[in-house]
Design an enzyme around this catalytic site. Structure first.
Site, PDB file in Angstrom:
ATOM      1  N   TYR A  86     -16.853  18.440 -14.057  1.00 18.88           N
ATOM      2  CA  TYR A  86     -17.146  17.014 -14.208  1.00 18.88           C
ATOM      3  C   TYR A  86     -18.132  16.595 -13.104  1.00 18.88           C
ATOM      4  CZ  TYR A  86     -16.481  11.981 -14.132  1.00 18.88           C
ATOM      5  OH  TYR A  86     -16.698  10.624 -14.136  1.00 18.88           O
ATOM      6  N   ARG A  90       0.852  -1.195   0.000  1.00 20.09           N
ATOM      7  CA  ARG A  90       0.000   0.000   0.000  1.00 20.09           C
ATOM      8  C   ARG A  90       0.888   1.246   0.000  1.00 20.09           C
ATOM      9  NH1 ARG A  90      -1.377   1.555   4.654  1.00 20.09           N
ATOM     10  NH2 ARG A  90      -2.204  -0.420   5.379  1.00 20.09           N
TER      11      ARG A  90
HETATM   12  C1  LIG Z   1     -13.545  10.815 -15.822  1.00 20.42           C
HETATM   13  C2  LIG Z   1     -13.192  12.116 -15.212  1.00 20.42           C
HETATM   14  C3  LIG Z   1     -12.908  12.229 -13.832  1.00 20.42           C
HETATM   15  C4  LIG Z   1     -13.059  11.061 -12.865  1.00 20.42           C
HETATM   16  O1  LIG Z   1     -12.107  10.087 -13.094  1.00 20.42           O
HETATM   17  P1  LIG Z   1     -12.327   8.509 -12.812  1.00 20.42           P
HETATM   18  O2  LIG Z   1     -11.051   7.914 -13.274  1.00 20.42           O
HETATM   19  O3  LIG Z   1     -13.530   8.091 -13.594  1.00 20.42           O
HETATM   20  O4  LIG Z   1     -12.544   8.364 -11.330  1.00 20.42           O
HETATM   21  C5  LIG Z   1     -12.522  13.475 -13.351  1.00 20.42           C
HETATM   22  N1  LIG Z   1     -12.429  14.554 -14.153  1.00 20.42           N
HETATM   23  C6  LIG Z   1     -12.706  14.483 -15.479  1.00 20.42           C
HETATM   24  C7  LIG Z   1     -12.597  15.717 -16.310  1.00 20.42           C
HETATM   25  C8  LIG Z   1     -13.097  13.276 -16.048  1.00 20.42           C
HETATM   26  O5  LIG Z   1     -13.384  13.221 -17.357  1.00 20.42           O
END
Ligand SMILES: *Cc1c(COP(=O)(O)O)cnc(C)c1O
Length: 380
Positions: A98, A46
């Site tokens: 997002y 970890r």
């Molecule tokens: C997909 C995405 C995230 C989240 O990432 P994950 O890997 O799905 O947890 C955050 N910011 C943006 C702009 C994204 O497109």
């Protein structure tokens, strides 16, 4: 080292035990110690893993930072950054964020006493107006989803510095090939490495890069203490994806420009959102802040109905209807019912997410084939 050399060589050494040119997947949970407290720098996986270490060094190099910190997902990385704050602190963020980032700010950290304010960062004054004595973090996403608006990172940094506030930039949409926010003064860069860095739609991963050792030490502490670490196989897949990042993004950008130009000229299309178009409100900023215009395009239809959008979405053959972005294959999506479904209609329309808005993640296929596919879908 220039970018194309970095993606192949930065932070990557042949394995010392075997000479293997590719970074081995160290699939282990623990490491044998010679005697109490005497070991090779690895105690428990970890805390430390050699595959992860190589990836972290590679990520730091790509973003022109000093320290990379890897996580099990983009949102796990976001979670770690918010944990730099404490109850009572305040975050300012952009309003077309997002969806998952919006959710963790509001639904998880809101109830733990960290409040967030969401502002339109196209007007920098909105940020100054939102600053309180408790503001500790400004969270920027640029370009944004799905309208592809840009935020002026240098302008945000200027205000933040005056108030001693950290600036974090979500660089997922641009990738470090097109934009390096640390060079523009940001303190923290975050990626959903699930997207362009991985690039093959086969892994979920998150990455943070910083320059400052004190912030890095805190983030390494949180990485180990909260434990949202990636497995070595996932780290390997990101390392493998990065080797072609420049080639993939370069081709995807070229395709995106051709597709945007095609859509602009199409009689059924109302409006095309792509920073590479001279009519896009962020075009000049994109030329200054980015080294290319990206591979995300969105557009609305003259017939602004869900039915008209649905016809296009269900008629493409090469563009697959799916969430996510940044892979080698082109994807098509419908923000109003997919990524932005939880936002009330009126709010949605104010930001431009109309019923017929369609979002494309352009891949690295042949541009002519992609255009032909869109043409037949628009005429379906
Ligand atoms: C997909 C995405 C995230 C989240 O990432 P994950 O890997 O799905 O947890 C955050 N910011 C943006 C702009 C994204 O497109």
């Amino acid at each position: 080292m220039k970018f194309a050399t970095k993606v192949i060589h930065a932070g990557i050494e042949p394995d010392i035990s075997s000479g293997a040119i590719m970074t081995p997947i160290f699939q282990t949970s623990t490491y044998v110690q010679q005697s109490v407290g005497v070991h090779k720098g690895f105690e428990y996986a970890r805390t430390q893993n050699p595959t992860r270490n190589v990836l972290q060094n590679q990520l730091a190099a790509l973003e022109n930072g000093n320290f990379g910190i890897s996580f099990a997902s983009g949102l796990a990385a976001t979670d770690a950054i918010i944990k730099l704050l404490k109850s009572g602190d305040h975050i300012i963020s952009c309003n077309d964020l997002y969806g998952g980032t919006y959710r963790i700010f509001n639904k998880i950290y809101g109830k733990l006493g960290i409040q967030s304010t969401f502002v339109d960062m196209n007007t920098i004054q909105n940020i100054s107006d939102a600053i309180t004595p408790n503001t500790k973090l400004i969270w920027v996403e640029t370009p944004t989803n799905p309208m592809l608006n840009l935020v002026d990172i240098e302008a945000v940094v200027k205000i933040a510095k005056q108030h001693n506030i950290l600036v974090c930039v979500d660089n997922t949409f641009a990738s470090p090939y097109l934009q390096t926010p640390l060079d523009l003064g940001a303190d923290i860069v975050i990626h959903s490495a699930t997207k362009y860095l991985g690039g093959h739609s086969d892994v979920i991963h998150g990455a943070i890069v910083v320059k400052d050792k004190a912030i890095a030490d805190e983030l390494y502490f949180i990485q180990n203490a909260s434990g949202a670490v990636p497995g070595p196989q996932d780290c390997f897949l990101i390392l493998r994806g990065i080797k072609t990042l420049h080639l993939r993004v370069q081709r995807a950008c070229e395709n995106a420009q051709k597709i945007a130009d095609f859509l602009v000229a199409h009689p059924k299309v109302e409006k095309v959102n792509y920073p590479g178009l001279s009519t896009h409100p962020s075009h000049e900023l994109a030329k200054k802040q980015m080294r290319g215009f990206g591979a995300m395009v969105s557009f609305s239809l003259k017939a602004d109905t869900l039915a008209a959008a649905d016809k296009v979405l269900s008629s493409t053959k090469l563009f697959s209807l799916a969430e996510s972005l940044g892979g080698v294959e082109s994807l098509i999506g419908h923000p109003a019912t997919m990524t932005h479904a939880s936002i009330p209609l009126e709010e949605r329309k104010k930001t431009g997410v109309v019923d017929s808005l369609i979002r494309l993640s352009i891949g690295v296929e042949d541009a002519d084939d992609l255009i032909a596919d869109l043409e037949q879908a628009l005429n379906a």
